[in-house]
Write a protein that holds these residues in place. Structure first.
Motif, PDB file in Angstrom:
ATOM      1  N   VAL A 114      12.299   1.833  -0.772  1.00 43.08           N
ATOM      2  CA  VAL A 114      11.954   1.872   0.656  1.00 43.08           C
ATOM      3  C   VAL A 114      13.219   1.948   1.502  1.00 43.08           C
ATOM      4  CG1 VAL A 114      10.975   0.515   2.559  1.00 43.08           C
ATOM      5  CG2 VAL A 114       9.736   0.704   0.390  1.00 43.08           C
ATOM      6  N   LYS A 115      14.223   1.195   1.119  1.00 40.24           N
ATOM      7  CA  LYS A 115      15.491   1.229   1.859  1.00 40.24           C
ATOM      8  C   LYS A 115      16.203   2.568   1.663  1.00 40.24           C
ATOM      9  CE  LYS A 115      16.022  -3.777   1.424  1.00 40.24           C
ATOM     10  NZ  LYS A 115      16.733  -4.888   0.758  1.00 40.24           N
ATOM     11  N   ARG A 116      16.147   3.073   0.441  1.00 39.28           N
ATOM     12  CA  ARG A 116      16.837   4.331   0.139  1.00 39.28           C
ATOM     13  C   ARG A 116      16.246   5.501   0.911  1.00 39.28           C
ATOM     14  NH1 ARG A 116      17.865   6.836  -5.923  1.00 39.28           N
ATOM     15  NH2 ARG A 116      18.291   8.971  -5.308  1.00 39.28           N
ATOM     16  N   PHE A 117      14.918   5.528   1.020  1.00 44.23           N
ATOM     17  CA  PHE A 117      14.249   6.655   1.678  1.00 44.23           C
ATOM     18  C   PHE A 117      13.850   6.320   3.114  1.00 44.23           C
ATOM     19  CE2 PHE A 117      13.291   7.405  -2.918  1.00 44.23           C
ATOM     20  CZ  PHE A 117      14.033   8.573  -3.056  1.00 44.23           C
ATOM     21  N   ASN A 118      14.543   5.355   3.701  1.00 46.44           N
ATOM     22  CA  ASN A 118      14.381   5.034   5.124  1.00 46.44           C
ATOM     23  C   ASN A 118      12.915   4.801   5.511  1.00 46.44           C
ATOM     24  OD1 ASN A 118      17.206   5.322   5.725  1.00 46.44           O
ATOM     25  ND2 ASN A 118      16.909   7.542   5.573  1.00 46.44           N
ATOM     26  N   ALA A 119      12.239   4.013   4.700  1.00 45.61           N
ATOM     27  CA  ALA A 119      10.848   3.604   4.964  1.00 45.61           C
ATOM     28  C   ALA A 119       9.876   4.785   5.019  1.00 45.61           C
ATOM     29  CB  ALA A 119      10.765   2.775   6.236  1.00 45.61           C
ATOM     30  N   ASP A 120      10.216   5.880   4.346  1.00 45.34           N
ATOM     31  CA  ASP A 120       9.275   7.009   4.205  1.00 45.34           C
ATOM     32  C   ASP A 120       8.350   6.652   3.037  1.00 45.34           C
ATOM     33  OD1 ASP A 120       7.889   9.332   3.675  1.00 45.34           O
ATOM     34  OD2 ASP A 120       9.642  10.647   3.853  1.00 45.34           O
ATOM     35  N   PHE A 121       7.250   5.969   3.351  1.00 47.77           N
ATOM     36  CA  PHE A 121       6.396   5.399   2.316  1.00 47.77           C
ATOM     37  C   PHE A 121       5.791   6.467   1.416  1.00 47.77           C
ATOM     38  CE2 PHE A 121       2.398   3.275   0.853  1.00 47.77           C
ATOM     39  CZ  PHE A 121       3.004   2.257   0.123  1.00 47.77           C
ATOM     40  N   GLN A 122       5.391   7.588   1.985  1.00 47.78           N
ATOM     41  CA  GLN A 122       4.800   8.649   1.161  1.00 47.78           C
ATOM     42  C   GLN A 122       5.822   9.206   0.170  1.00 47.78           C
ATOM     43  OE1 GLN A 122       1.513   9.251   1.068  1.00 47.78           O
ATOM     44  NE2 GLN A 122       1.479   7.523   2.498  1.00 47.78           N
ATOM     45  N   LYS A 123       7.068   9.288   0.593  1.00 48.64           N
ATOM     46  CA  LYS A 123       8.124   9.720  -0.332  1.00 48.64           C
ATOM     47  C   LYS A 123       8.305   8.673  -1.424  1.00 48.64           C
ATOM     48  CE  LYS A 123      11.761  11.909  -1.939  1.00 48.64           C
ATOM     49  NZ  LYS A 123      11.623  13.184  -2.678  1.00 48.64           N
ATOM     50  N   VAL A 124       8.307   7.407  -1.034  1.00 47.86           N
ATOM     51  CA  VAL A 124       8.511   6.316  -1.995  1.00 47.86           C
ATOM     52  C   VAL A 124       7.450   6.337  -3.084  1.00 47.86           C
ATOM     53  CG1 VAL A 124       8.479   3.799  -2.277  1.00 47.86           C
ATOM     54  CG2 VAL A 124       9.742   4.826  -0.374  1.00 47.86           C
ATOM     55  N   ILE A 125       6.199   6.513  -2.694  1.00 46.39           N
ATOM     56  CA  ILE A 125       5.115   6.448  -3.688  1.00 46.39           C
ATOM     57  C   ILE A 125       4.783   7.806  -4.292  1.00 46.39           C
ATOM     58  CG2 ILE A 125       4.122   4.386  -2.646  1.00 46.39           C
ATOM     59  CD1 ILE A 125       1.909   6.181  -1.471  1.00 46.39           C
ATOM     60  N   SER A 126       5.604   8.822  -4.005  1.00 42.76           N
ATOM     61  CA  SER A 126       5.380  10.139  -4.608  1.00 42.76           C
ATOM     62  C   SER A 126       5.771  10.150  -6.086  1.00 42.76           C
ATOM     63  CB  SER A 126       6.171  11.215  -3.852  1.00 42.76           C
ATOM     64  OG  SER A 126       7.581  11.021  -4.018  1.00 42.76           O
ATOM     65  N   PHE A 127       6.517   9.126  -6.510  1.00 42.37           N
ATOM     66  CA  PHE A 127       6.903   9.019  -7.912  1.00 42.37           C
ATOM     67  C   PHE A 127       5.803   8.273  -8.684  1.00 42.37           C
ATOM     68  CE2 PHE A 127      10.715   8.991  -5.268  1.00 42.37           C
ATOM     69  CZ  PHE A 127      11.430  10.050  -5.814  1.00 42.37           C
ATOM     70  N   PRO A 128       5.562   8.642  -9.940  1.00 42.31           N
ATOM     71  CA  PRO A 128       4.562   7.903 -10.740  1.00 42.31           C
ATOM     72  C   PRO A 128       4.918   6.423 -10.764  1.00 42.31           C
ATOM     73  CG  PRO A 128       5.275   9.896 -11.880  1.00 42.31           C
ATOM     74  CD  PRO A 128       6.187   9.730 -10.697  1.00 42.31           C
ATOM     75  N   HIS A 129       3.931   5.572 -10.426  1.00 43.91           N
ATOM     76  CA  HIS A 129       4.275   4.171 -10.229  1.00 43.91           C
ATOM     77  C   HIS A 129       3.303   3.190 -10.890  1.00 43.91           C
ATOM     78  CE1 HIS A 129       2.111   5.693  -6.538  1.00 43.91           C
ATOM     79  NE2 HIS A 129       1.250   4.774  -6.963  1.00 43.91           N
ATOM     80  N   GLU A 130       2.706   3.583 -11.989  1.00 46.50           N
ATOM     81  CA  GLU A 130       1.794   2.665 -12.684  1.00 46.50           C
ATOM     82  C   GLU A 130       2.527   1.748 -13.658  1.00 46.50           C
ATOM     83  OE1 GLU A 130      -1.437   2.308 -11.915  1.00 46.50           O
ATOM     84  OE2 GLU A 130      -0.939   3.730 -10.330  1.00 46.50           O
ATOM     85  N   THR A 131       3.795   2.038 -13.913  1.00 46.57           N
ATOM     86  CA  THR A 131       4.573   1.247 -14.875  1.00 46.57           C
ATOM     87  C   THR A 131       4.561  -0.238 -14.533  1.00 46.57           C
ATOM     88  OG1 THR A 131       6.037   3.100 -15.363  1.00 46.57           O
ATOM     89  CG2 THR A 131       6.904   0.910 -15.800  1.00 46.57           C
TER      90      THR A 131
END
Length: 368
Positions: A114-131
């Motif tokens: 979230v910090k890296r992508f400046n709170a662009d939430f859709q960008k943050v969760i665009s990566f597979p995240h079920e791990t």
């Protein structure tokens, strides 16, 4: 002897000695590599004892929370969250014991993204995240809400339009960050959702955060008042509105296990089932027992049959069944493929527990 003659003679003697050394030294690759390895091992330890061996990839032979966390954070910094999460998934499947601490590591990755992508939430969760039971998603939602100036509004937007269970669970974690661990205030935030299903999902994250408040430390204990616990060992669950009680009882064993040093006291899992009986009067003993099963599996994912044996210690069949349901619930959250429950049940040697496992998994109780 003249100085010049002495110097010449000395040089000749050193040359002869050097050639002799070369002649008697074993310069084979195996001996040379062994010597190099010994030097490196000794250098790695201040007291001269050899350091733990590493794998051919340079990874440690045994992962700890800090070594795995540092590797993942470095990978994300060098590449992106997708690469780090894929490697984390690979490691947890190859080394099941790492599941004990992969969820909080994934939380950290979410916070950092979230910090890296400046709170662009859709960008943050665009990566597979079920791990690691969607820990990355939970951490990302926590960070978004914690930084929000209008969390009571934003919590309804973050997971829309899909409003998936894992995302809203993450919102529940985030409500506790916003409310500074005040359960009543966090509960009010969860009640902003318009359906009971989503309020319950939010409450699951809320109480998971209450009973395990420090995602950096699996030993962390909830800051619960001792006098209240003396009166009611399952405090504050019976004081919650009925819609929120189930999640509270389910996650309460997290507090009990961490308070009793579960990594060094394996008997505490069976003790936790007895502790859950304190919730019988308020109807929470079943959910508490499911929670014990879930945590037992989470902390012992590399020894499934042993985990089932802990459930089998319960005196009553209803509690053994509830504990088995918890085993299955965590196993299928961690291993999301369709065959996960079947694999778990096949590893359980106790026939009664195996039957409960199959029942909880929707499998036929007659399967051999």
């Amino acid at each position: 002897m003249q100085p010049r003659a002495f110097a010449i003679l000395t040089a000749l003697l050193l040359g002869v000695l050097g050639l002799g050394s070369v002649a008697v030294t074993d310069w084979s690759p195996a001996r040379a590599n062994a010597a190099t390895a010994q030097v490196a091992a000794t250098a790695a330890s201040p007291d001269g004892t050899p350091a733990a061996s590493a794998t051919p990839t340079g990874d440690p032979a045994v992962w700890t929370r800090s070594t795995l966390r540092n590797k993942m954070m470095a990978e994300m910094d060098a590449t992106d969250p997708g690469v780090a999460l894929a490697d984390l998934d690979k490691i947890t499947k190859e080394k099941p014991y790492t599941v004990r601490f992969c969820h909080p590591i994934a939380h950290e990755l979410g916070h950092a993204a979230v910090k890296r992508f400046n709170a662009d939430f859709q960008k943050v969760i665009s990566f597979p995240h079920e791990t690691c039971a969607a820990g990355y998603l939970h951490g990302a939602v926590e960070e978004m809400l914690n930084a929000s100036t209008q969390p009571e509004v934003d919590l309804l937007k973050l997971c829309a339009p899909k409003n998936s269970g894992p995302c809203i669970h993450g919102v529940g974690h985030g409500t506790m960050f916003v409310a500074k661990q005040d359960v009543a205030k966090a509960r009010d935030l969860c009640n902003k959702f318009t359906t009971d299903q989503n309020r319950i999902r939010c409450s699951e994250g809320l109480f998971m955060q209450l009973f395990g408040p420090d995602e950096e430390d699996e030993q962390a204990k909830a800051n619960l008042p001792a006098d209240k616990l003396a009166q009611d060992p399952l405090y504050p669950c019976k004081d919650q509105p009925s819609l929120f009680q189930s999640a509270c009882y389910f996650y309460a064993p997290t507090f009990y296990l961490s308070s009793h040093d579960y990594p060094n006291h394996p008997e505490v899992y069976a003790d936790a089932l007895k502790w859950c009986l304190n919730g019988k009067a308020s109807g929470g003993a079943v959910d508490c027992s499911r929670g014990v099963g879930s945590r037992t599996m989470k902390y012992n994912l590399d020894r499934e049959d042993w985990a089932a044996q802990q459930c089998a210690t319960a005196a009553d069949g209803w509690q053994r069944k509830a504990c088995a349901e918890g085993l299955v619930s965590y196993y299928t959250v961690n291993y999301t493929d369709g065959g996960a429950a079947g694999r778990l049940c096949a590893k359980i040697t106790n026939k009664e527990m195996q039957g409960y496992c199959r029942s909880a998994s929707g499998l036929s109780a007659s399967l051999d």
